[in-house]
Design a protein around this motif. Structure first.
Motif, mmCIF file in Angstrom:
data_model
loop_
_atom_site.group_PDB
_atom_site.id
_atom_site.type_symbol
_atom_site.label_atom_id
_atom_site.label_comp_id
_atom_site.label_asym_id
_atom_site.label_seq_id
_atom_site.Cartn_x
_atom_site.Cartn_y
_atom_site.Cartn_z
ATOM 1 N N ALA A 1 0.839 -1.200 0.000
ATOM 2 C CA ALA A 1 0.000 0.000 0.000
ATOM 3 C C ALA A 1 0.873 1.249 0.000
ATOM 4 O O ALA A 1 1.883 1.317 0.711
ATOM 5 C CB ALA A 1 -0.919 -0.004 1.220
ATOM 6 N N PRO A 2 0.520 2.242 -0.815
ATOM 7 C CA PRO A 2 1.364 3.441 -0.943
ATOM 8 C C PRO A 2 1.666 4.151 0.369
ATOM 9 O O PRO A 2 2.757 4.669 0.569
ATOM 10 C CB PRO A 2 0.534 4.337 -1.876
ATOM 11 C CG PRO A 2 -0.304 3.381 -2.665
ATOM 12 C CD PRO A 2 -0.642 2.267 -1.727
ATOM 13 N N GLY A 3 0.714 4.159 1.299
ATOM 14 C CA GLY A 3 0.933 4.851 2.566
ATOM 15 C C GLY A 3 1.568 3.987 3.629
ATOM 16 O O GLY A 3 1.716 4.414 4.773
ATOM 17 N N GLY A 4 1.944 2.767 3.279
ATOM 18 C CA GLY A 4 2.497 1.824 4.250
ATOM 19 C C GLY A 4 1.672 0.552 4.259
ATOM 20 O O GLY A 4 0.468 0.569 3.957
ATOM 21 N N ALA A 5 2.287 -0.548 4.593
ATOM 22 C CA ALA A 5 1.621 -1.847 4.557
ATOM 23 C C ALA A 5 0.402 -1.862 5.468
ATOM 24 O O ALA A 5 0.486 -1.491 6.637
ATOM 25 C CB ALA A 5 2.610 -2.934 4.964
ATOM 26 N N THR A 6 -0.734 -2.285 4.920
ATOM 27 C CA THR A 6 -1.979 -2.264 5.673
ATOM 28 C C THR A 6 -2.779 -3.539 5.445
ATOM 29 O O THR A 6 -2.555 -4.276 4.483
ATOM 30 C CB THR A 6 -2.869 -1.070 5.266
ATOM 31 O OG1 THR A 6 -3.172 -1.168 3.864
ATOM 32 C CG2 THR A 6 -2.199 0.256 5.553
ATOM 33 N N ILE A 7 -3.733 -3.769 6.331
ATOM 34 C CA ILE A 7 -4.714 -4.839 6.184
ATOM 35 C C ILE A 7 -6.081 -4.191 6.327
ATOM 36 O O ILE A 7 -6.337 -3.451 7.288
ATOM 37 C CB ILE A 7 -4.519 -5.936 7.246
ATOM 38 C CG1 ILE A 7 -3.121 -6.520 7.139
ATOM 39 C CG2 ILE A 7 -5.575 -7.029 7.089
ATOM 40 C CD1 ILE A 7 -2.785 -7.523 8.222
ATOM 41 N N THR A 8 -6.949 -4.437 5.366
ATOM 42 C CA THR A 8 -8.255 -3.776 5.335
ATOM 43 C C THR A 8 -9.353 -4.814 5.189
ATOM 44 O O THR A 8 -9.261 -5.712 4.353
ATOM 45 C CB THR A 8 -8.343 -2.779 4.166
ATOM 46 O OG1 THR A 8 -7.239 -1.873 4.239
ATOM 47 C CG2 THR A 8 -9.644 -1.988 4.216
#
Length: 225
Positions: free
Chosen positions: A149-156
């Motif tokens: 993810a562009p803003g930092g690794a995420t889980i959604t």
């Protein structure tokens, strides 16, 4: 649908035609073949870290799903209205839906949950095109594990589909726990996931906080047939 000399069809609609092509696409062993907005796509064998994440999530889900549900890593989910046939990293589907069908895919709407783990090749499709397709099919929950993810690794965690749009139910940074609602009622600890070498620097998106926002597909709608 009429097959002509074994390598061409006269189909009544675009879905039958592209599904026929998909079934006959010859790809290297281990590659994943999908249809994204009417285009047959091929993705390479996933990385070891990618496979590890899928396995950890799968094991966690098996502890909480009903006995007559299954978790599948190579199951085709069809969304004819979008000329889409997706093979998610994980799909939770009642076993009965597979037993009553003698085909190579099932309607995507039969899934209770799908999980996608992004790679450099699949990231945009996972975030945009497949998210819209899963929503349009009415799949209740979509878990996106996005180390890129562009803003930092995420889980959604997406849910409450309406049309081709999901609502973001929860989001957390990669490495934090995230909870899935009923019928799963489980908290997945992504701290156990291997840290990908190419992950962006995490930003603080909160831990398992409900986010009242929406995502929308930028993909063009499939032509009316």
């Amino acid at each position: 649908m009429q097959v002509i000399e074994g390598d061409y069809i006269a189909a009544d609609n675009a879905w039958d035609e592209i599904a026929w092509v998909w079934q006959r696409t010859d790809v290297p062993k281990g590659c994943r073949t999908e249809i994204i907005d009417g285009v047959v796509t091929v993705t390479p064998l996933p990385s070891v870290a990618h496979s590890c994440v899928a396995d950890l999530v799968q094991h966690g889900l098996y502890d909480v799903i009903p006995d007559d549900w299954g978790i599948y890593q190579w199951l085709g989910l069809a969304v004819p209205s979008r000329l889409g046939l997706y093979v998610p990293d994980l799909a939770v589907v009642p076993e009965q839906e597979l037993r009553v069908r003698d085909d190579v895919f099932v309607p995507a709407g039969k899934a209770e949950l799908v999980v996608e783990i992004t790679s450099k090749v699949t990231a945009r499709n996972d975030r945009v095109h497949k998210a819209a397709g899963y929503a349009e099919a009415g799949i209740p929950l979509y878990l996106l594990i996005d180390s890129l993810a562009p803003g930092g690794a995420t889980i959604t965690l997406y849910g409450e589909p309406k049309g081709d749009v999901y609502r973001v139910l929860r989001a957390c940074e990669y490495g934090a726990p995230i909870s899935l609602p009923r019928p799963f009622d489980i908290t997945l600890d992504s701290g156990d996931f291997p840290q990908p070498n190419n992950a962006a620097t995490p930003t603080n998106t909160g831990t398992d906080n409900t986010v009242d926002s929406r995502i929308e597909s930028r993909a063009s709608r499939s032509p009316t047939r």
